[in-house]
Design a protein around this motif. Structure first.
Motif, short mmCIF file in Angstrom:
data_model
loop_
_atom_site.label_atom_id
_atom_site.label_comp_id
_atom_site.label_asym_id
_atom_site.label_seq_id
_atom_site.Cartn_x
_atom_site.Cartn_y
_atom_site.Cartn_z
N PHE A 25 0.83 -1.21 0.01
CA PHE A 25 0.02 0.05 0.16
C PHE A 25 0.79 1.41 -0.02
CE2 PHE A 25 -2.34 -3.19 2.06
CZ PHE A 25 -3.54 -3.29 1.26
N ALA A 26 0.57 2.13 -0.84
CA ALA A 26 1.24 3.47 -0.89
C ALA A 26 1.08 4.17 0.47
CB ALA A 26 0.56 4.32 -1.83
N GLY A 27 2.16 4.81 0.79
CA GLY A 27 2.17 5.76 2.11
C GLY A 27 2.42 4.89 3.51
N ASN A 28 2.95 3.67 3.37
CA ASN A 28 3.10 2.75 4.14
C ASN A 28 4.54 2.85 4.97
OD1 ASN A 28 2.12 0.62 5.86
ND2 ASN A 28 2.45 -1.05 4.76
N ARG A 29 5.09 4.04 4.82
CA ARG A 29 6.40 4.19 5.14
C ARG A 29 6.53 4.49 6.87
NH1 ARG A 29 10.00 8.91 2.94
NH2 ARG A 29 10.22 7.45 1.55
N LEU A 30 7.41 3.76 7.54
CA LEU A 30 7.67 3.97 8.78
C LEU A 30 9.06 4.66 9.25
CD1 LEU A 30 6.42 0.49 10.26
CD2 LEU A 30 5.49 2.63 10.81
N GLU A 31 9.26 5.41 9.98
CA GLU A 31 10.38 5.85 10.41
C GLU A 31 10.49 6.03 11.76
OE1 GLU A 31 12.68 8.53 7.87
OE2 GLU A 31 10.61 9.05 6.73
N VAL A 32 11.94 5.79 12.31
CA VAL A 32 11.97 6.21 13.74
C VAL A 32 13.30 6.31 14.07
CG1 VAL A 32 12.40 3.78 14.40
CG2 VAL A 32 11.32 5.24 16.15
N ASP A 33 13.70 7.15 15.12
CA ASP A 33 14.99 7.38 15.65
C ASP A 33 15.21 6.72 16.96
OD1 ASP A 33 16.46 8.92 13.55
OD2 ASP A 33 14.98 10.44 13.83
N VAL A 34 16.10 5.75 17.20
CA VAL A 34 16.21 5.21 18.33
C VAL A 34 17.67 5.24 18.78
CG1 VAL A 34 14.14 3.93 18.27
CG2 VAL A 34 16.24 2.54 17.55
N SER A 35 17.96 5.02 20.12
CA SER A 35 19.56 4.76 20.47
C SER A 35 19.70 3.30 20.76
CB SER A 35 19.74 5.54 21.91
OG SER A 35 18.94 5.09 22.98
N ARG A 36 20.73 2.61 20.91
CA ARG A 36 20.76 1.37 21.15
C ARG A 36 20.25 1.02 22.31
NH1 ARG A 36 23.68 -2.40 23.39
NH2 ARG A 36 24.69 -4.14 22.31
N ALA A 65 8.84 1.95 15.70
CA ALA A 65 8.06 3.16 14.86
C ALA A 65 6.50 2.97 15.04
CB ALA A 65 8.55 2.95 13.32
N LEU A 66 5.77 1.83 14.81
CA LEU A 66 4.62 1.70 15.14
C LEU A 66 3.95 2.34 16.34
CD1 LEU A 66 3.89 -1.49 13.56
CD2 LEU A 66 3.25 0.48 12.64
N ASP A 67 4.76 2.04 17.37
CA ASP A 67 4.44 2.69 18.74
C ASP A 67 4.51 4.13 18.85
OD1 ASP A 67 3.97 0.10 19.60
OD2 ASP A 67 5.89 -0.02 20.53
N ARG A 68 5.31 4.78 18.25
CA ARG A 68 5.45 6.35 18.13
C ARG A 68 4.49 6.69 17.18
NH1 ARG A 68 11.89 7.39 19.04
NH2 ARG A 68 11.83 6.38 21.06
N ARG A 69 4.16 6.08 16.23
CA ARG A 69 2.98 6.52 15.23
C ARG A 69 1.63 6.78 16.03
NH1 ARG A 69 1.73 3.40 9.86
NH2 ARG A 69 3.13 4.74 8.81
#
Length: 96
Positions: free
Chosen positions: A10-21, A91-95
């Motif tokens: 599906f279009a627009g199904n991008r996930l992004e996240v910044d995390v530390s180790r 990424a899903l949790d932050r979304r």
């Protein structure tokens, strides 16, 4: 570390996240260490019919070193699955 998942059915199904180790669970952190300390996995070309698969981009900074990986869902090494799963979930949790 920056993680991005793009592509998929599906279009627009991008996930992004910044995390530390430190934000990763032990299995994901171990997988990350193996990637950073070992040979870099190559992203094989996507097989025919895999156009709807995900692509994973991972950028990790270690001091002055920047490691960037681009992996295709169909060629994802099994040892990286815990890391990718953890990053997708974060990424899903932050979304929300």
């Amino acid at each position: 570390m920056h993680f991005r998942r793009s592509g998929g059915l599906f279009a627009g199904n991008r996930l992004e996240v910044d995390v530390s180790r430190e934000d990763l669970d032990p299995a994901a952190a171990e997988a990350l260490d193996r990637v950073l300390d070992g040979p870099r996995p190559d992203a094989p070309p996507a097989p025919a019919g895999a156009a709807d698969g995900y692509q994973y981009d991972l950028t990790v900074r270690r001091g002055e070193e920047v490691v960037s990986l681009r992996l295709d869902e169909s060629g994802l090494p099994p040892e990286l699955v815990p890391l990718i799963d953890a990053l997708e979930q974060r990424a899903l949790d932050r979304r929300g």
